[in-house]
Design a protein around this motif. Structure first.
Motif, PDB file in Angstrom:
ATOM      1  N   ALA A  15       0.841  -1.203   0.000  1.00  0.00           N
ATOM      2  CA  ALA A  15       0.000   0.000   0.000  1.00  0.00           C
ATOM      3  C   ALA A  15       0.874   1.250   0.000  1.00  0.00           C
ATOM      4  CB  ALA A  15      -0.915  -0.005   1.225  1.00  0.00           C
ATOM      5  N   SER A  16       0.295   2.339  -0.463  1.00  0.00           N
ATOM      6  CA  SER A  16       1.019   3.605  -0.487  1.00  0.00           C
ATOM      7  C   SER A  16       1.218   4.125   0.932  1.00  0.00           C
ATOM      8  CB  SER A  16       0.244   4.636  -1.311  1.00  0.00           C
ATOM      9  OG  SER A  16      -1.001   4.925  -0.691  1.00  0.00           O
ATOM     10  N   MET A  17       2.089   5.124   1.088  1.00  0.00           N
ATOM     11  CA  MET A  17       2.380   5.665   2.402  1.00  0.00           C
ATOM     12  C   MET A  17       1.147   6.297   3.043  1.00  0.00           C
ATOM     13  SD  MET A  17       5.345   4.888   3.335  1.00  0.00           S
ATOM     14  CE  MET A  17       5.310   5.905   4.797  1.00  0.00           C
ATOM     15  N   VAL A  18       0.303   6.925   2.219  1.00  0.00           N
ATOM     16  CA  VAL A  18      -0.911   7.542   2.760  1.00  0.00           C
ATOM     17  C   VAL A  18      -1.833   6.479   3.337  1.00  0.00           C
ATOM     18  CG1 VAL A  18      -2.971   8.875   2.194  1.00  0.00           C
ATOM     19  CG2 VAL A  18      -0.760   9.528   1.228  1.00  0.00           C
ATOM     20  N   VAL A  19      -2.031   5.397   2.583  1.00  0.00           N
ATOM     21  CA  VAL A  19      -2.911   4.317   3.049  1.00  0.00           C
ATOM     22  C   VAL A  19      -2.316   3.644   4.285  1.00  0.00           C
ATOM     23  CG1 VAL A  19      -4.009   2.134   2.423  1.00  0.00           C
ATOM     24  CG2 VAL A  19      -3.817   3.965   0.736  1.00  0.00           C
ATOM     25  N   LYS A  20      -0.986   3.434   4.279  1.00  0.00           N
ATOM     26  CA  LYS A  20      -0.339   2.851   5.455  1.00  0.00           C
ATOM     27  C   LYS A  20      -0.508   3.751   6.674  1.00  0.00           C
ATOM     28  CE  LYS A  20       3.248   0.149   3.109  1.00  0.00           C
ATOM     29  NZ  LYS A  20       4.707   0.011   2.848  1.00  0.00           N
ATOM     30  N   SER A  21      -0.394   5.055   6.472  1.00  0.00           N
ATOM     31  CA  SER A  21      -0.563   5.997   7.583  1.00  0.00           C
ATOM     32  C   SER A  21      -1.984   5.942   8.132  1.00  0.00           C
ATOM     33  CB  SER A  21      -0.238   7.420   7.120  1.00  0.00           C
ATOM     34  OG  SER A  21       1.101   7.515   6.671  1.00  0.00           O
ATOM     35  N   VAL A  22      -2.959   5.844   7.243  1.00  0.00           N
ATOM     36  CA  VAL A  22      -4.355   5.731   7.670  1.00  0.00           C
ATOM     37  C   VAL A  22      -4.565   4.458   8.473  1.00  0.00           C
ATOM     38  CG1 VAL A  22      -6.714   5.377   6.843  1.00  0.00           C
ATOM     39  CG2 VAL A  22      -5.293   7.158   5.821  1.00  0.00           C
ATOM     40  N   MET A  23      -4.007   3.359   8.012  1.00  0.00           N
ATOM     41  CA  MET A  23      -4.149   2.082   8.720  1.00  0.00           C
ATOM     42  C   MET A  23      -3.487   2.133  10.094  1.00  0.00           C
ATOM     43  SD  MET A  23      -3.507  -0.678   5.673  1.00  0.00           S
ATOM     44  CE  MET A  23      -4.598  -0.782   4.241  1.00  0.00           C
ATOM     45  N   LEU A  24      -2.305   2.744  10.162  1.00  0.00           N
ATOM     46  CA  LEU A  24      -1.621   2.871  11.443  1.00  0.00           C
ATOM     47  C   LEU A  24      -2.419   3.742  12.407  1.00  0.00           C
ATOM     48  CD1 LEU A  24       0.848   2.355  13.222  1.00  0.00           C
ATOM     49  CD2 LEU A  24       1.950   4.340  12.153  1.00  0.00           C
ATOM     50  N   LEU A  25      -2.973   4.825  11.897  1.00  0.00           N
ATOM     51  CA  LEU A  25      -3.793   5.709  12.723  1.00  0.00           C
ATOM     52  C   LEU A  25      -5.012   4.971  13.269  1.00  0.00           C
ATOM     53  CD1 LEU A  25      -4.448   8.543  13.810  1.00  0.00           C
ATOM     54  CD2 LEU A  25      -5.583   9.014  11.620  1.00  0.00           C
ATOM     55  N   LEU A  26      -5.648   4.186  12.410  1.00  0.00           N
ATOM     56  CA  LEU A  26      -6.829   3.437  12.845  1.00  0.00           C
ATOM     57  C   LEU A  26      -6.456   2.340  13.836  1.00  0.00           C
ATOM     58  CD1 LEU A  26      -8.727   3.155   9.453  1.00  0.00           C
ATOM     59  CD2 LEU A  26      -9.389   4.520  11.443  1.00  0.00           C
ATOM     60  N   LEU A  27      -5.288   1.747  13.664  1.00  0.00           N
ATOM     61  CA  LEU A  27      -4.842   0.722  14.606  1.00  0.00           C
ATOM     62  C   LEU A  27      -4.613   1.325  15.994  1.00  0.00           C
ATOM     63  CD1 LEU A  27      -3.933  -2.180  15.160  1.00  0.00           C
ATOM     64  CD2 LEU A  27      -1.638  -1.535  14.411  1.00  0.00           C
ATOM     65  N   LEU A  28      -3.959   2.485  16.038  1.00  0.00           N
ATOM     66  CA  LEU A  28      -3.758   3.175  17.315  1.00  0.00           C
ATOM     67  C   LEU A  28      -5.097   3.594  17.923  1.00  0.00           C
ATOM     68  CD1 LEU A  28      -0.683   5.439  16.431  1.00  0.00           C
ATOM     69  CD2 LEU A  28      -0.700   3.347  17.804  1.00  0.00           C
ATOM     70  N   ALA A  29      -6.014   4.052  17.081  1.00  0.00           N
ATOM     71  CA  ALA A  29      -7.338   4.442  17.571  1.00  0.00           C
ATOM     72  C   ALA A  29      -8.071   3.245  18.167  1.00  0.00           C
ATOM     73  CB  ALA A  29      -8.153   5.055  16.443  1.00  0.00           C
ATOM     74  N   SER A  30      -7.914   2.083  17.548  1.00  0.00           N
ATOM     75  CA  SER A  30      -8.556   0.879  18.074  1.00  0.00           C
ATOM     76  C   SER A  30      -8.006   0.502  19.449  1.00  0.00           C
ATOM     77  CB  SER A  30      -8.354  -0.283  17.094  1.00  0.00           C
ATOM     78  OG  SER A  30      -8.935  -1.471  17.587  1.00  0.00           O
ATOM     79  N   ILE A  31      -6.682   0.613  19.606  1.00  0.00           N
ATOM     80  CA  ILE A  31      -6.066   0.294  20.903  1.00  0.00           C
ATOM     81  C   ILE A  31      -6.572   1.249  21.979  1.00  0.00           C
ATOM     82  CG2 ILE A  31      -3.882   0.216  22.161  1.00  0.00           C
ATOM     83  CD1 ILE A  31      -2.550  -0.665  19.549  1.00  0.00           C
ATOM     84  N   LEU A  32      -6.600   2.554  21.663  1.00  0.00           N
ATOM     85  CA  LEU A  32      -7.092   3.542  22.623  1.00  0.00           C
ATOM     86  C   LEU A  32      -8.570   3.330  22.922  1.00  0.00           C
ATOM     87  CD1 LEU A  32      -5.352   6.793  21.307  1.00  0.00           C
ATOM     88  CD2 LEU A  32      -4.792   5.500  23.369  1.00  0.00           C
ATOM     89  N   SER A  33      -9.331   2.988  21.889  1.00  0.00           N
ATOM     90  CA  SER A  33     -10.760   2.771  22.074  1.00  0.00           C
ATOM     91  C   SER A  33     -11.029   1.624  23.037  1.00  0.00           C
ATOM     92  CB  SER A  33     -11.420   2.486  20.726  1.00  0.00           C
ATOM     93  OG  SER A  33     -12.789   2.153  20.885  1.00  0.00           O
ATOM     94  N   TRP A  34     -10.345   0.515  22.852  1.00  0.00           N
ATOM     95  CA  TRP A  34     -10.564  -0.627  23.734  1.00  0.00           C
ATOM     96  C   TRP A  34     -10.043  -0.360  25.145  1.00  0.00           C
ATOM     97  CZ3 TRP A  34     -13.832  -4.388  23.305  1.00  0.00           C
ATOM     98  CH2 TRP A  34     -14.301  -4.754  22.046  1.00  0.00           C
ATOM     99  N   SER A  35      -9.002   0.455  25.264  1.00  0.00           N
ATOM    100  CA  SER A  35      -8.534   0.841  26.603  1.00  0.00           C
ATOM    101  C   SER A  35      -9.617   1.624  27.340  1.00  0.00           C
ATOM    102  CB  SER A  35      -7.257   1.681  26.496  1.00  0.00           C
ATOM    103  OG  SER A  35      -6.227   0.959  25.872  1.00  0.00           O
ATOM    104  N   VAL A  36     -10.246   2.586  26.637  1.00  0.00           N
ATOM    105  CA  VAL A  36     -11.318   3.371  27.240  1.00  0.00           C
ATOM    106  C   VAL A  36     -12.524   2.492  27.545  1.00  0.00           C
ATOM    107  CG1 VAL A  36     -12.968   5.239  26.825  1.00  0.00           C
ATOM    108  CG2 VAL A  36     -10.571   5.525  26.186  1.00  0.00           C
ATOM    109  N   ILE A  37     -12.859   1.593  26.626  1.00  0.00           N
ATOM    110  CA  ILE A  37     -14.010   0.713  26.828  1.00  0.00           C
ATOM    111  C   ILE A  37     -13.837  -0.134  28.084  1.00  0.00           C
ATOM    112  CG2 ILE A  37     -15.150  -1.340  25.899  1.00  0.00           C
ATOM    113  CD1 ILE A  37     -14.787  -0.086  23.105  1.00  0.00           C
ATOM    114  N   LEU A  38     -12.671  -0.731  28.247  1.00  0.00           N
ATOM    115  CA  LEU A  38     -12.422  -1.573  29.425  1.00  0.00           C
ATOM    116  C   LEU A  38     -12.393  -0.745  30.696  1.00  0.00           C
ATOM    117  CD1 LEU A  38      -9.691  -3.975  27.976  1.00  0.00           C
ATOM    118  CD2 LEU A  38     -12.095  -4.488  28.402  1.00  0.00           C
ATOM    119  N   GLN A  39     -11.726   0.406  30.660  1.00  0.00           N
ATOM    120  CA  GLN A  39     -11.625   1.246  31.860  1.00  0.00           C
ATOM    121  C   GLN A  39     -12.999   1.735  32.301  1.00  0.00           C
ATOM    122  OE1 GLN A  39     -12.024   4.848  32.178  1.00  0.00           O
ATOM    123  NE2 GLN A  39     -11.467   4.755  34.348  1.00  0.00           N
ATOM    124  N   ARG A  40     -13.801   2.220  31.353  1.00  0.00           N
ATOM    125  CA  ARG A  40     -15.147   2.705  31.690  1.00  0.00           C
ATOM    126  C   ARG A  40     -16.052   1.566  32.149  1.00  0.00           C
ATOM    127  NH1 ARG A  40     -15.914   7.461  33.369  1.00  0.00           N
ATOM    128  NH2 ARG A  40     -13.880   6.887  34.157  1.00  0.00           N
TER     129      ARG A  40
END
Length: 231
Positions: A15-40
């Protein structure tokens, strides 16, 4: 199965760098999301448990003055409903000593103190929920951006190619681009589900807090009229 995994990895690596950056951003967002979900989730479960324990003590005929002295505002035990009770009864004692037997002044101060404590508990319960709401609403669009960019890049490369266009030439680029949309949905769906679930739980807790404030105010009002001495 190994072939499928390898093919998926190939899509990501090509994938291009833009698409890779989007995927990485979404992966980090998923980790943060599940951290908040479990904590709450753990936090709200603890708050429901503390609510039940406090209501059991309060309605068991426990002396209010003794219950007040047992609570420690500097600990986690004085959260939720206990915090509202502590704030209201503390103001009740203070005003009773200052103004004497004046129900209107005392009850106005008690209700104001409980409203302030209620607002703080409301803010504490809804902490980080706006983050889940933001992820739920924006993640699909972030993934869609990666998909659009990937498809655009694929067609640009295809137009520059001297070979005859075939589905085999277009499919890999479109496939790798669609992974970004899938990741966006992977982030958004749990965030929306748990946001709605926690919002419902919070509303039920706040409704119980509201009901307790009314009942506690009535108890204090009757105590003022039935006793001419400070609690």
């Amino acid at each position: 199965m190994p072939t499928i995994d390898l093919s998926l990895w190939d899509y990501l690596s090509q994938a291009s760098m833009v698409v890779k950056s989007v995927m990485l951003l979404l992966l980090l967002a998923s980790i943060l999301s599940w951290s908040v979900i479990l904590q709450r989730g753990f936090f709200l479960r603890r708050m429901r448990k503390m609510l039940g324990q406090f209501e059991e003590k309060f309605w068991s005929g426990h002396d209010l003055g003794k219950l007040y002295t047992e609570l420690r505002p500097d600990t986690d035990e004085d959260e939720g409903l206990a915090n509202i009770f502590h704030a209201g009864f503390r103001e009740f004692i203070r005003l009773h000593k200052q103004v004497g037997n004046k129900p209107a002044i005392i009850m106005e101060g008690v209700q104001r103190a409980m409203r302030i404590a209620y607002a703080k508990q409301h803010q504490s319960l809804e902490k980080h929920l706006d983050f889940l709401a933001t992820l739920g609403s924006t993640s699909p669009y972030i993934g869609l951006f990666g998909t659009v960019w990937g498809i655009m890049t694929s067609f640009q490369a295809l137009s520059a190619s001297q070979q005859t266009a075939t589905i085999a030439m277009v499919a890999p680029g479109i496939s790798e681009a669609l992974i970004a949309t899938a990741l966006g949905l992977f982030v958004a769906i749990p965030a929306v589900i748990f946001y709605n679930r926690y919002a419902g739980q919070i509303q039920r807790l706040l409704h119980q807090y509201d009901t307790f404030q009314e009942e506690f105010s009535n108890i204090l009002y009757r105590q003022i009229h039935g006793n001419n001495h400070a609690p």
